[in-house]
Design a protein around this motif. Structure first.
Motif, short mmCIF file in Angstrom:
data_model
loop_
_atom_site.label_atom_id
_atom_site.label_comp_id
_atom_site.label_asym_id
_atom_site.label_seq_id
_atom_site.Cartn_x
_atom_site.Cartn_y
_atom_site.Cartn_z
N GLY A 71 0.75 -1.49 0.00
CA GLY A 71 0.36 0.08 0.37
C GLY A 71 0.46 1.18 -0.04
O GLY A 71 0.49 2.39 0.17
N ALA A 72 2.01 0.95 -0.05
CA ALA A 72 2.96 2.50 -0.11
C ALA A 72 2.40 3.31 -1.21
O ALA A 72 2.36 2.72 -2.50
N LYS A 73 2.52 3.92 -1.61
CA LYS A 73 2.48 4.98 -2.18
C LYS A 73 3.60 5.79 -3.03
O LYS A 73 4.59 6.50 -2.02
N GLY A 74 4.18 5.11 -4.08
CA GLY A 74 5.32 6.07 -4.92
C GLY A 74 5.32 7.87 -5.16
O GLY A 74 4.39 8.65 -4.86
N VAL A 75 6.83 8.41 -5.55
CA VAL A 75 6.65 9.77 -5.09
C VAL A 75 6.66 9.64 -6.14
O VAL A 75 7.20 9.35 -7.88
N GLU A 76 5.64 10.51 -7.67
CA GLU A 76 6.06 10.84 -8.49
C GLU A 76 7.00 11.91 -8.77
O GLU A 76 6.84 13.03 -8.43
N PRO A 77 7.58 11.49 -10.04
CA PRO A 77 8.70 13.09 -10.15
C PRO A 77 8.72 13.96 -10.42
O PRO A 77 8.89 14.99 -10.34
N LEU A 78 7.34 14.03 -11.61
CA LEU A 78 7.35 15.48 -11.47
C LEU A 78 6.88 16.44 -10.23
O LEU A 78 7.68 18.09 -9.96
N MET A 79 6.07 15.90 -8.78
CA MET A 79 5.46 16.18 -8.12
C MET A 79 6.32 16.36 -7.07
O MET A 79 7.49 17.57 -6.62
N ALA A 80 7.87 15.61 -7.09
CA ALA A 80 9.58 15.34 -7.17
C ALA A 80 9.93 16.97 -7.40
O ALA A 80 10.68 18.14 -6.61
N ALA A 81 10.04 16.92 -9.01
CA ALA A 81 10.59 18.06 -9.24
C ALA A 81 10.10 19.18 -9.45
O ALA A 81 11.17 20.70 -8.89
N ARG A 82 8.87 19.49 -8.52
CA ARG A 82 8.14 20.70 -8.31
C ARG A 82 8.48 21.40 -6.71
O ARG A 82 8.41 21.96 -6.67
N ALA A 83 8.95 20.15 -6.18
CA ALA A 83 9.43 20.11 -4.59
C ALA A 83 10.83 21.20 -4.74
O ALA A 83 10.35 21.82 -3.89
N VAL A 84 11.12 20.77 -5.35
CA VAL A 84 12.65 20.98 -5.67
C VAL A 84 12.24 22.33 -6.25
O VAL A 84 13.12 23.20 -5.60
N VAL A 85 11.59 22.44 -6.81
CA VAL A 85 11.69 23.86 -7.97
C VAL A 85 11.28 25.30 -6.77
O VAL A 85 11.80 26.16 -6.59
N PHE A 86 10.19 24.48 -5.97
CA PHE A 86 10.26 24.93 -5.11
C PHE A 86 10.96 25.37 -3.62
O PHE A 86 11.29 26.49 -3.31
N GLY A 87 11.25 24.34 -3.85
CA GLY A 87 12.33 25.12 -2.63
C GLY A 87 13.81 25.85 -3.10
O GLY A 87 14.01 27.23 -2.38
N GLN A 88 13.90 25.43 -3.87
CA GLN A 88 14.99 25.95 -4.67
C GLN A 88 14.56 27.66 -5.01
O GLN A 88 15.27 28.97 -4.88
N SER A 89 14.14 28.43 -5.46
CA SER A 89 12.95 29.48 -5.53
C SER A 89 13.07 29.79 -4.02
O SER A 89 13.22 31.47 -3.74
N SER A 90 12.20 29.22 -2.73
CA SER A 90 11.84 29.84 -1.94
C SER A 90 14.07 30.09 -1.42
O SER A 90 13.85 31.42 -0.63
N ALA A 91 14.73 29.41 -1.33
CA ALA A 91 15.47 29.44 -0.60
C ALA A 91 17.04 31.17 -1.48
O ALA A 91 16.87 31.52 -0.76
N LEU A 92 16.60 31.23 -2.91
CA LEU A 92 16.88 32.32 -3.66
C LEU A 92 16.19 33.52 -2.23
O LEU A 92 17.25 34.92 -2.23
N VAL A 93 15.04 33.87 -2.92
CA VAL A 93 14.42 34.47 -2.35
C VAL A 93 14.45 34.63 -0.87
O VAL A 93 14.76 35.72 -0.35
#
Length: 160
Positions: A71-93
């Motif tokens: 029953g483990a849910k996998g991580v969608e690659p696009l979701m992980a990429a969006r999370a990383v982009v959110f993190g990177q943009s947040s770090a820059l700001v």
């Protein structure tokens, strides 16, 4: 996607800090200095908490997927990429905003005997600390979402 670089973030922080300090000196000589909002450290802290919670969630889902739990849910690659982009943009700001409030806070250190300026310096200090927390959470999220190194990339290319 390129990884965050601490040097870029530190440089952005330093440049924003120096410009903010100089701007605060100029602005104060021409009139009244704009205040540091109380919401600044609160908003940055909320962003840090969201990034950290996202990283923990993705890490738990990846661990469950790796251990093949039922029953483990996998991580969608696009979701992980969006999370990383959110993190990177947040770090820059956050580096930019923290530098701005840091420069203003350094300027305000010269007048801590005035209660209003002391409060503004405290808000600026908390903003810098919350900005550092955003950067740390972004690095953690990026590390969680990093793909394992491909073994073929380490080998020398075949001669043709």
């Amino acid at each position: 996607m390129k990884q965050l670089r601490l040097g870029v973030l530190a440089g952005l922080f330093a440049v924003a800090g120096v410009l903010s300090w100089a701007g605060a000196r100029l602005w104060d000589s021409l009139g009244t200095l704009p205040s540091v909002p109380l919401a600044a450290p609160i908003v940055l802290a909320v962003i840090a908490v969201v990034l950290f919670a996202t990283a923990l969630s993705i890490r738990a889902r990846l661990r469950a997927q790796r251990e093949r739990r039922p029953g483990a849910k996998g991580v969608e690659p696009l979701m992980a990429a969006r999370a990383v982009v959110f993190g990177q943009s947040s770090a820059l700001v956050a580096a930019l905003v923290s530098g701005m409030y840091g420069g203003t806070g350094v300027f305000l250190l010269g007048s801590l005997d005035i209660p209003a300026r002391r409060d503004q310096a405290i808000y600026a200090g908390f903003s810098v600390a919350a900005g550092i927390a955003v950067v740390a959470a972004a690095f953690f999220l990026e590390r969680v979402c990093k793909l394992p190194e491909d073994e073929d990339d380490n080998k020398a290319p075949a001669a043709q």
